[in-house]
Design a protein around this motif. Structure first.
Motif, mmCIF file in Angstrom:
data_model
loop_
_atom_site.group_PDB
_atom_site.id
_atom_site.type_symbol
_atom_site.label_atom_id
_atom_site.label_comp_id
_atom_site.label_asym_id
_atom_site.label_seq_id
_atom_site.Cartn_x
_atom_site.Cartn_y
_atom_site.Cartn_z
ATOM 1 N N THR A 1 35.083 35.194 38.814
ATOM 2 C CA THR A 1 35.417 36.621 38.836
ATOM 3 C C THR A 1 34.179 37.454 39.187
ATOM 4 N N MET A 2 34.438 38.719 39.503
ATOM 5 C CA MET A 2 33.332 39.669 39.661
ATOM 6 C C MET A 2 33.268 40.593 38.445
ATOM 7 N N GLY A 3 33.937 40.208 37.368
ATOM 8 C CA GLY A 3 33.861 40.980 36.126
ATOM 9 C C GLY A 3 34.771 42.189 36.118
ATOM 10 N N PHE B 1 42.694 30.671 40.931
ATOM 11 C CA PHE B 1 42.515 31.900 41.715
ATOM 12 C C PHE B 1 43.813 32.703 41.688
ATOM 13 N N GLY B 2 43.697 34.017 41.889
ATOM 14 C CA GLY B 2 44.879 34.869 41.902
ATOM 15 C C GLY B 2 45.476 34.948 43.298
ATOM 16 N N LYS C 1 47.003 37.427 44.223
ATOM 17 C CA LYS C 1 46.803 38.834 44.591
ATOM 18 C C LYS C 1 45.867 38.913 45.800
ATOM 19 N N GLN D 1 42.187 35.012 50.296
ATOM 20 C CA GLN D 1 41.088 34.308 49.617
ATOM 21 C C GLN D 1 41.581 32.974 49.059
ATOM 22 N N PRO E 1 50.258 33.687 40.145
ATOM 23 C CA PRO E 1 50.956 34.907 40.626
ATOM 24 C C PRO E 1 50.254 36.203 40.219
ATOM 25 N N THR E 2 50.508 37.226 40.993
ATOM 26 C CA THR E 2 49.878 38.541 40.763
ATOM 27 C C THR E 2 50.369 39.177 39.463
ATOM 28 N N VAL E 3 49.419 39.641 38.678
ATOM 29 C CA VAL E 3 49.761 40.345 37.442
ATOM 30 C C VAL E 3 49.766 41.843 37.759
ATOM 31 N N ALA F 1 49.593 46.297 41.445
ATOM 32 C CA ALA F 1 48.816 45.079 41.191
ATOM 33 C C ALA F 1 47.531 45.448 40.455
#
Ligand code: AMP
Length: 292
Positions: A29-31, A146-147, A149, A153, A174-176, A183
């Protein structure tokens, strides 16, 4: 929960976990963690015995003039959220730890970056593939989550893992979404209340696209036209792309005669947002958009 900030320590830690015969899960993640990130952690937790979350705002995936400096950062809050999810290790390196002065080796995919976001962000996926390859070598995971979303990527990483023989299971989650469908994204924090309302048009146009496909429309251009009208009717929106494409190659599909990905990128004010959904022309498609 341990916080590790050097590659050497992280590699030693990964080796010791592996020596115990435990499987390692990684969520990069990028936080500025939100429920989307936390869901990936829960998924990785289910699949593996030792959970590592990396937090690193990766400079090589930002282009000139993009939001690297402004990107939201909240390490203490992130650490508390991760700990609550049962994360074993946060790997949070400083920039010089991953990119030394002499750094010159990048991972470049030939085809996938030529579509969708890669057109307006020509160096983005080189940065993504490179940092993820580095994280794979540092954290030594069995599984990485990975997401979907960030759909492009996800397919890029999955391709890279196959092409470079990373012995790692790549999972796409899946996208949350927020309760109204937006999203979740760390970048949503940039939006003013009015822009937040405009941002919902991304989701609405994808849902509209699914409805049109379900009603029998197979022509991509009709669906894209209707989506762009809907988005353009909202304030401060500027469409980068709306594409209906092959789920693996991301090559555009004119006719939706098999499952396709509808993906879009829209600037709302200065904030660039992306979203996507699967369009499936065959019967039995679920009505639950969260399934995509
Ligand atoms: P980021 O911190 O934005 O680089 O995202 C880290 C990981 O979380 C990536 O695999 C993203 O695809 C994933 N992610 C971000 N937002 C969401 C979301 N709303 N739902 C599911 N996954 C997400």
């Amino acid at each position: 929960m341990e916080i590790i900030s050097t590659t050497k320590k992280m590699q030693e830690h990964a080796d010791s976990v592996r020596r115990l015969g435990k499987t390692i899960g990684l969520v990069p993640t990028m936080g500025f963690l939100h429920e989307g990130h936390l869901s990936l952690m829960r998924e990785a937790r289910k699949r593996t015995e030792h959970l590592v979350v990396s937090i690193f705002v990766n400079p090589t995936q930002f282009g000139p003039g993009e939001d690297f400096d402004a990107y939201p950062r909240a390490f203490e809050r992130d650490a508390a959220r991760a700990e609550k999810e049962g994360v074993d290790v946060i790997f949070a390196p400083v920039e010089t730890e991953l990119y030394t002065k002499e750094f010159q080796t990048y991972v470049v995919l030939e085809k996938i970056p030529k579509h969708l976001c890669g057109i307006s962000r020509p160096t983005h996926f080189r940065g993504v593939a490179t940092v993820v390859a580095k994280l794979f070598n540092i954290v030594k995971p069995d599984t990485a989550v990975f997401g979907r979303k960030d759909y492009q990527q996800f397919v890029l990483i999955r391709r890279m893992a196959i092409d470079l023989n990373f012995d790692i299971e790549i999972v796409g989650f899946p996208t949350v979404r927020e309760s109204d469908g937006l999203a979740m994204s760390s970048r949503n924090s940039y939006l003013t209340p009015e822009q937040r309302r405009s941002a919902l048009s991304l989701y609405r146009s994808l849902i509209e696209g699914r409805k049109l496909v379900k009603s029998g429309i197979k022509n991509s251009s009709r669906i894209i036209d209707s989506a762009s009208k809907l988005i353009n009717s909202h304030k401060e929106t500027d469409i980068d792309y709306i594409s209906i494409c092959d789920p693996e190659t991301l090559v555009e599909m004119e006719i939706i005669d098999r499952p396709a990905i509808m993906a879009l990128a829209v600037k709302v004010g200065k904030t660039r947002l992306i979203d996507n959904m699967m369009l499936n022309p065959s019967e039995g498609m679920t009505d639950d958009p969260s399934a995509y």
